[in-house]
Design a protein around this motif. Structure first.
Motif, PDB file in Angstrom:
ATOM      1  N   MET A 133       0.882  -1.129   0.143  1.00  0.00           N
ATOM      2  CA  MET A 133       0.030   0.048  -0.077  1.00  0.00           C
ATOM      3  C   MET A 133       0.855   1.380  -0.027  1.00  0.00           C
ATOM      4  SD  MET A 133      -3.256  -0.635  -0.307  1.00  0.00           S
ATOM      5  CE  MET A 133      -2.677  -1.916  -1.456  1.00  0.00           C
ATOM      6  N   ALA A 134       1.954   1.411   0.824  1.00  0.00           N
ATOM      7  CA  ALA A 134       2.850   2.466   0.822  1.00  0.00           C
ATOM      8  C   ALA A 134       3.452   2.505  -0.750  1.00  0.00           C
ATOM      9  CB  ALA A 134       3.819   2.317   1.835  1.00  0.00           C
ATOM     10  N   ALA A 135       3.735   1.580  -1.059  1.00  0.00           N
ATOM     11  CA  ALA A 135       4.545   1.575  -2.561  1.00  0.00           C
ATOM     12  C   ALA A 135       3.616   2.067  -3.518  1.00  0.00           C
ATOM     13  CB  ALA A 135       4.914   0.079  -2.771  1.00  0.00           C
ATOM     14  N   ALA A 136       2.209   1.599  -3.493  1.00  0.00           N
ATOM     15  CA  ALA A 136       1.356   2.240  -4.515  1.00  0.00           C
ATOM     16  C   ALA A 136       0.995   3.680  -4.339  1.00  0.00           C
ATOM     17  CB  ALA A 136       0.035   1.191  -4.225  1.00  0.00           C
ATOM     18  N   ILE A 137       0.812   4.122  -2.754  1.00  0.00           N
ATOM     19  CA  ILE A 137       0.778   5.578  -2.770  1.00  0.00           C
ATOM     20  C   ILE A 137       1.700   6.133  -3.358  1.00  0.00           C
ATOM     21  CG2 ILE A 137       0.542   7.093  -1.018  1.00  0.00           C
ATOM     22  CD1 ILE A 137      -2.040   5.758  -1.392  1.00  0.00           C
ATOM     23  N   GLY A 138       3.276   5.752  -2.987  1.00  0.00           N
ATOM     24  CA  GLY A 138       4.263   6.503  -3.528  1.00  0.00           C
ATOM     25  C   GLY A 138       4.485   6.359  -5.112  1.00  0.00           C
ATOM     26  N   ALA A 139       3.864   5.570  -5.599  1.00  0.00           N
ATOM     27  CA  ALA A 139       3.984   5.421  -7.078  1.00  0.00           C
ATOM     28  C   ALA A 139       2.994   6.392  -7.888  1.00  0.00           C
ATOM     29  CB  ALA A 139       3.788   3.847  -7.665  1.00  0.00           C
ATOM     30  N   PHE A 140       1.823   6.190  -6.967  1.00  0.00           N
ATOM     31  CA  PHE A 140       0.802   7.135  -7.505  1.00  0.00           C
ATOM     32  C   PHE A 140       1.270   8.522  -7.588  1.00  0.00           C
ATOM     33  CE2 PHE A 140      -2.758  10.109  -6.535  1.00  0.00           C
ATOM     34  CZ  PHE A 140      -3.391  10.043  -7.628  1.00  0.00           C
ATOM     35  N   ASN A 141       1.740   8.844  -6.336  1.00  0.00           N
ATOM     36  CA  ASN A 141       2.322  10.470  -6.157  1.00  0.00           C
ATOM     37  C   ASN A 141       3.191  10.770  -7.083  1.00  0.00           C
ATOM     38  OD1 ASN A 141       4.204  12.388  -4.353  1.00  0.00           O
ATOM     39  ND2 ASN A 141       2.064  12.360  -3.522  1.00  0.00           N
ATOM     40  N   PHE A 142       4.207   9.781  -7.378  1.00  0.00           N
ATOM     41  CA  PHE A 142       5.297   9.996  -8.265  1.00  0.00           C
ATOM     42  C   PHE A 142       4.898  10.311  -9.790  1.00  0.00           C
ATOM     43  CE2 PHE A 142       8.965   8.875 -10.895  1.00  0.00           C
ATOM     44  CZ  PHE A 142      10.002   9.772 -10.761  1.00  0.00           C
ATOM     45  N   TRP A 143       3.755   9.335 -10.009  1.00  0.00           N
ATOM     46  CA  TRP A 143       3.267   9.437 -11.519  1.00  0.00           C
ATOM     47  C   TRP A 143       2.386  10.669 -11.625  1.00  0.00           C
ATOM     48  CZ3 TRP A 143      -2.180   9.220 -12.464  1.00  0.00           C
ATOM     49  CH2 TRP A 143      -2.322   9.034 -14.072  1.00  0.00           C
ATOM     50  N   MET A 144       2.107  11.122 -10.488  1.00  0.00           N
ATOM     51  CA  MET A 144       1.264  12.380 -10.699  1.00  0.00           C
ATOM     52  C   MET A 144       2.180  13.516 -10.756  1.00  0.00           C
ATOM     53  SD  MET A 144      -2.205  12.230 -10.945  1.00  0.00           S
ATOM     54  CE  MET A 144      -2.888  13.654 -10.467  1.00  0.00           C
ATOM     55  N   TYR A 145       3.362  13.429 -10.446  1.00  0.00           N
ATOM     56  CA  TYR A 145       4.155  14.447 -10.216  1.00  0.00           C
ATOM     57  C   TYR A 145       4.905  14.654 -11.739  1.00  0.00           C
ATOM     58  CZ  TYR A 145       8.782  16.759  -9.071  1.00  0.00           C
ATOM     59  OH  TYR A 145       9.796  17.808  -8.895  1.00  0.00           O
ATOM     60  N   GLN A 146       5.231  13.255 -12.184  1.00  0.00           N
ATOM     61  CA  GLN A 146       6.084  13.233 -13.419  1.00  0.00           C
ATOM     62  C   GLN A 146       5.067  13.403 -14.748  1.00  0.00           C
ATOM     63  OE1 GLN A 146       9.310  13.546 -12.479  1.00  0.00           O
ATOM     64  NE2 GLN A 146       9.817  12.078 -14.077  1.00  0.00           N
ATOM     65  N   ALA A 147       3.989  12.806 -14.664  1.00  0.00           N
ATOM     66  CA  ALA A 147       2.899  12.799 -15.619  1.00  0.00           C
ATOM     67  C   ALA A 147       2.110  14.033 -15.801  1.00  0.00           C
ATOM     68  CB  ALA A 147       2.235  11.759 -15.820  1.00  0.00           C
ATOM     69  N   HIS A 148       1.706  14.570 -14.779  1.00  0.00           N
ATOM     70  CA  HIS A 148       0.854  15.769 -14.616  1.00  0.00           C
ATOM     71  C   HIS A 148       1.342  16.979 -13.647  1.00  0.00           C
ATOM     72  CE1 HIS A 148      -2.331  13.142 -16.449  1.00  0.00           C
ATOM     73  NE2 HIS A 148      -1.918  12.042 -15.494  1.00  0.00           N
ATOM     74  N   ASP A 149       2.775  16.872 -13.408  1.00  0.00           N
ATOM     75  CA  ASP A 149       3.103  18.016 -12.750  1.00  0.00           C
ATOM     76  C   ASP A 149       2.544  18.355 -11.659  1.00  0.00           C
ATOM     77  OD1 ASP A 149       5.352  18.239 -14.913  1.00  0.00           O
ATOM     78  OD2 ASP A 149       3.780  19.592 -16.257  1.00  0.00           O
ATOM     79  N   MET A 150       1.997  17.419 -10.918  1.00  0.00           N
ATOM     80  CA  MET A 150       1.369  17.886  -9.659  1.00  0.00           C
ATOM     81  C   MET A 150       2.134  17.385  -8.474  1.00  0.00           C
ATOM     82  SD  MET A 150      -2.664  17.168 -10.539  1.00  0.00           S
ATOM     83  CE  MET A 150      -3.581  17.844 -11.697  1.00  0.00           C
ATOM     84  N   VAL A 151       2.224  18.218  -7.445  1.00  0.00           N
ATOM     85  CA  VAL A 151       2.981  17.843  -6.351  1.00  0.00           C
ATOM     86  C   VAL A 151       1.812  17.660  -5.289  1.00  0.00           C
ATOM     87  CG1 VAL A 151       4.411  18.703  -4.522  1.00  0.00           C
ATOM     88  CG2 VAL A 151       5.037  19.484  -6.874  1.00  0.00           C
ATOM     89  N   LEU A 152       1.384  16.301  -5.056  1.00  0.00           N
ATOM     90  CA  LEU A 152       0.623  15.880  -3.888  1.00  0.00           C
ATOM     91  C   LEU A 152       1.144  15.647  -2.662  1.00  0.00           C
ATOM     92  CD1 LEU A 152      -1.913  13.916  -6.412  1.00  0.00           C
ATOM     93  CD2 LEU A 152      -2.108  16.269  -5.961  1.00  0.00           C
ATOM     94  N   PRO A 153       0.157  15.958  -1.450  1.00  0.00           N
ATOM     95  CA  PRO A 153       0.545  15.365  -0.228  1.00  0.00           C
ATOM     96  C   PRO A 153       0.701  13.893  -0.024  1.00  0.00           C
ATOM     97  CG  PRO A 153      -1.762  16.293  -0.127  1.00  0.00           C
ATOM     98  CD  PRO A 153      -0.979  16.580  -1.528  1.00  0.00           C
TER      99      PRO A 153
END
Length: 751
Positions: A413-433
């Motif tokens: 679950m932690a890896a999934a949250i981290g991967a989603f967060n990184f994907w939003m950062y890389q693909a959509h330029d969003m810095v999410l908490p």
């Protein structure tokens, strides 16, 4: 099913729900967010650090470094030198834009013109020629004037500093005013004062921008406010002004969120700033902004001349014309300082000593590329949704999983949250908490582990304490490992129960003194108990000299009957060994009788409010007790019921009789277990066959044939009491025939 699950895991689920609610409250800003903010900033900084350096040839930093100070002279240089510097960059090198990250707020008196002018008006007033000559030199000695002339019609951006003190110098023209906002209010920190460039310089410069940056609570520079407010006007930062001049834009327009993003109608705007737009051609340049009109700095290297992002050129080399033309032609030039004593250094995520001028250069590059990382307004909503989803999923899952699977699931679950967060950062330029989600995962995991340790461990210890006196240690360990699968609650099961009793114990007790009797019975009971527990049996109780035990509870044993029969045979062998030892000590002989029966019975915690015990009850239990009592009638050591015989078919049995015991109306066949079929020798197998043939003759009332068969067996085994019993019965039936309706059943009226 849900009711059972809640009764079993209700406390864990309640704790998980409480943690989830607290995490949601934290997401909504109901608690101080210092810890979560620091964690989010840590992960943001990690992403910035791993971002590779990306060289940008469009932007050059002309550095007032130690080499330039040594060659040109101490700073500040005279304005005529700066004028030559600007002229060289603009006219010789054809720089696209020249931005100064240095402040020209004080007048330059280094030419001495002021002193000479004072002399012309004072002591040398009578010398008219001196005054006239001084007037002709004024243009060349007015260094500020020379710099102002050099700035005229050239793409130069000066800088100034915002403060809350008195006004000094001159501000550039504002980017826009409050009257242009159509009644909307901007979320921006207002300033009361400034320290600007000399009015003569700012009036002739192409533009001006403030140098102020935004330092986070941990002391690191991560963002720059692109617009600041003074009174009712809004001014652009140095980076924004530099990029605007470089792009040829003449105006900045704030754009607000609306129900139709294609509409510019003021009445359809909601008042939340979406972006800033520059009127560039062929299409507008869009600059997305965050709260307080900030933008995150995209650091593209570790900074400095060796940082790998922007080329550094010494200012002295520019003044002396030693720089190749192509290195500065059509470049955006930012002038800053790295000389000792003049260093404008900031602590940043990538370097604790990062040149401030390069922070502005990175922001200029982001504006040119439209490359911004944003913390969107809906970031809190995403955080709330992922917290709720994680809370529900982990609360249920961790309560059902084993510790190892709990660790793996939590890490997943932690890896999934981290991967989603990184994907939003890389693909959509969003810095999410991400901090709230990770802390919730950690919290739920710790709570479940703590629950397992503090409560499940205690429950396991309670299971050990509860059953440790009844069952074998290996069974207790198995139960303690999974205590939820066992309880004291009553239930019906098919079990096998055993009763064992010492023959003639009253006579034995009368013949021994109390201490010897205690030792006698302790040795016996210990040996019998070890046999029972060694075969995974549950020791129920001692009833004087009698032992009660059962198999199949609390731990389920599919082969409970076979284990019970094997135990009974072992107990007889142990009793025979003890008997030899007892006789050697001069003690009375030891003989025991054992009754076994298999069937449905009630097992669980039973008794009174005063005393309770984990035991079994039912007709099958009573029959086992009766079978133990009649072993002495048939002269055998073990008697088992038909249920046991059928449930343990690997053993060879000798049928003893069909009986009605006291309290039972239905006759039951009873048997004596001999040994495992695989262990029978030919002689024993032959005698068993002959006995069963003789028993069939008895039931057929063929007395003569039966007597002949039984007597032959008795002669071969004169100590076998069963054969003597049936010889007596045959003699009795000859004199008192049972009748044609006789069913061969023996009825016992006593226990």
């Amino acid at each position: 099913m849900l009711r059972r699950l809640f009764s079993k895991h209700g406390t864990r689920w309640t704790l998980g729900l409480v943690l989830t609610v607290l995490a949601c409250a934290q997401t909504l800003g109901m608690f101080p967010a210092t810890l979560t903010d620091r964690i989010d900033l840590f992960f943001y900084d990690m992403r910035i650090r791993v971002q590779p350096a990306a060289p940008d040839p469009r932007i050059v930093i002309v550095d007032i470094d130690d080499k330039s100070i040594a060659e040109v002279g101490r700073w500040p240089w005279s304005r005529n030198v700066i004028a030559d510097f600007v002229t060289k960059l603009a006219d010789h090198y054809h720089a696209r834009t020249i931005a100064f990250d240095v402040l020209f707020s004080e007048a330059d008196t280094s030419s001495g013109y002021g002193v000479l002018e004072g002399l012309a008006k004072g002591e040398l007033k009578e010398f008219a020629a001196f005054g006239e000559r001084l007037k002709t030199l004024k243009a060349s000695l007015d260094y500020d004037g020379r710099l102002a002339a050099a700035l005229h019609e050239r793409p130069v951006v000066l800088s100034y500093f915002l403060s809350n003190r008195a006004h000094k110098g001159l501000l550039p023209a504002p980017a826009f005013t409050a009257s242009e906002l159509n009644g909307n209010a901007l979320d921006v920190l207002p300033w009361k004062g400034y320290e600007g460039a000399l009015p003569a310089l700012q009036r002739t410069a192409k533009a001006g921008g403030y140098m102020n940056t935004e330092i986070d609570p941990d002391g690191l520079l991560r963002s720059i406010p692109l617009v600041a407010q003074i009174d009712n006007s809004y001014y652009e930062s140095l980076a924004l002004a530099t990029a605007r001049v470089a792009l040829g834009a003449t105006a900045i327009r704030p754009v607000f969120l609306s129900d139709d993003v294609r509409s510019d109608q003021a009445q359809r705007e909601y008042g939340v700033l979406e972006s800033l737009r520059l009127n560039t051609l062929p299409r507008q340049t869009v600059i997305p902004v965050e709260r307080e009109i900030k933008a995150l700095i995209q650091y593209r290297g570790r900074g400095g001349p060796d940082g790998g992002t922007f080329r550094y050129i010494a200012a002295a080399d520019v003044l002396k014309g030693r720089v190749p033309l192509q290195d500065l032609e059509n470049k955006i030039v930012l002038v800053g300082t790295t000389a000792a004593g003049l260093k404008d250094l900031r602590a940043t995520p990538v370097n604790s000593e990062y040149p401030g001028v390069e922070a502005h250069a990175n922001m200029v590059a982001s504006i040119l590329d439209g490359d911004f990382k944003q913390r969107p307004d809906f970031a809190a909503a995403i955080d709330l949704l992922q917290v709720i989803a994680l809370g529900v999923t982990l609360t249920v899952a961790l309560s059902l999983l084993t510790p190892v699977w709990s660790i793996l699931f939590s890490l997943t679950m932690a890896a999934a949250i981290g991967a989603f967060n990184f994907w939003m950062y890389q693909a959509h330029d969003m810095v999410l908490p991400v901090a709230n989600a990770l802390l919730l995962i950690a919290g739920l995991f710790v709570v479940n582990i703590a629950w397992g340790y503090l409560f499940e461990h205690r429950k396991g210890r309670a299971m050990v304490n509860l059953f440790g006196e009844y069952v074998a240690p290996e069974l207790v360990a198995e139960m303690a490992a999974n205590p939820n699968s066992y309880s004291m609650e009553g239930e019906s099961r098919e079990l096998t129960v055993l009763f064992a009793d010492v023959r003639g114990f009253t006579t034995i007790s009368e013949g021994l003194d109390p201490n010897t009797l205690r030792e006698y019975i302790n040795i016996y009971l210990t040996a019998m108990s070890e046999n029972i527990r060694g075969n995974r049996g549950t020791l129920d109780k001692y009833i004087g000299d009698a032992v009660m035990a059962f198999w199949g509870a609390p731990v389920t044993l599919p082969d409970h009957a076979a284990r019970a029969v094997a135990t009974a045979l072992q107990m007889q062998a142990t009793a025979a060994s003890l008997n030899r030892d007892f006789l050697a000590r001069g003690w009375p002989a030891l003989r025991i009788g054992i009754g076994l029966n298999t069937g449905e019975m009630r097992v669980g915690d039973m008794g009174s409010k005063i005393r309770r015990a984990y035991t079994v009850m039912g007709d099958a239990v009573n029959l086992s007790s009766r079978l133990e009592g009649i072993t002495k009638v048939y002269g055998v050591g073990i008697t088992v019921g038909e249920g046991t015989m059928r449930a343990a078919p690997d053993f060879a049995y000798r049928e003893l009789d069909r009986v009605k015991v006291k309290g039972k109306n239905e006759p039951v066949p009873i048997f004596e277990p001999i040994a495992l079929k695989t262990q029978l020798d030919a002689g024993v197998r032959d005698n068993l066959e002959k006995w069963h043939e003789a028993l069939a003759l008895i039931r057929a009332q063929r007395w003569d044939e039966a007597e002949s068969r039984v007597r032959a067996l008795h002669d071969s085994a004169p100590d076998d009491g069963l054969y003597l019993l049936y010889l007596e019965r045959i003699a009795h039936y000859r004199e008192h025939p049972p009748g044609t309706d006789w069913d061969g059943v023996t009825t016992f009226e006593t226990k």
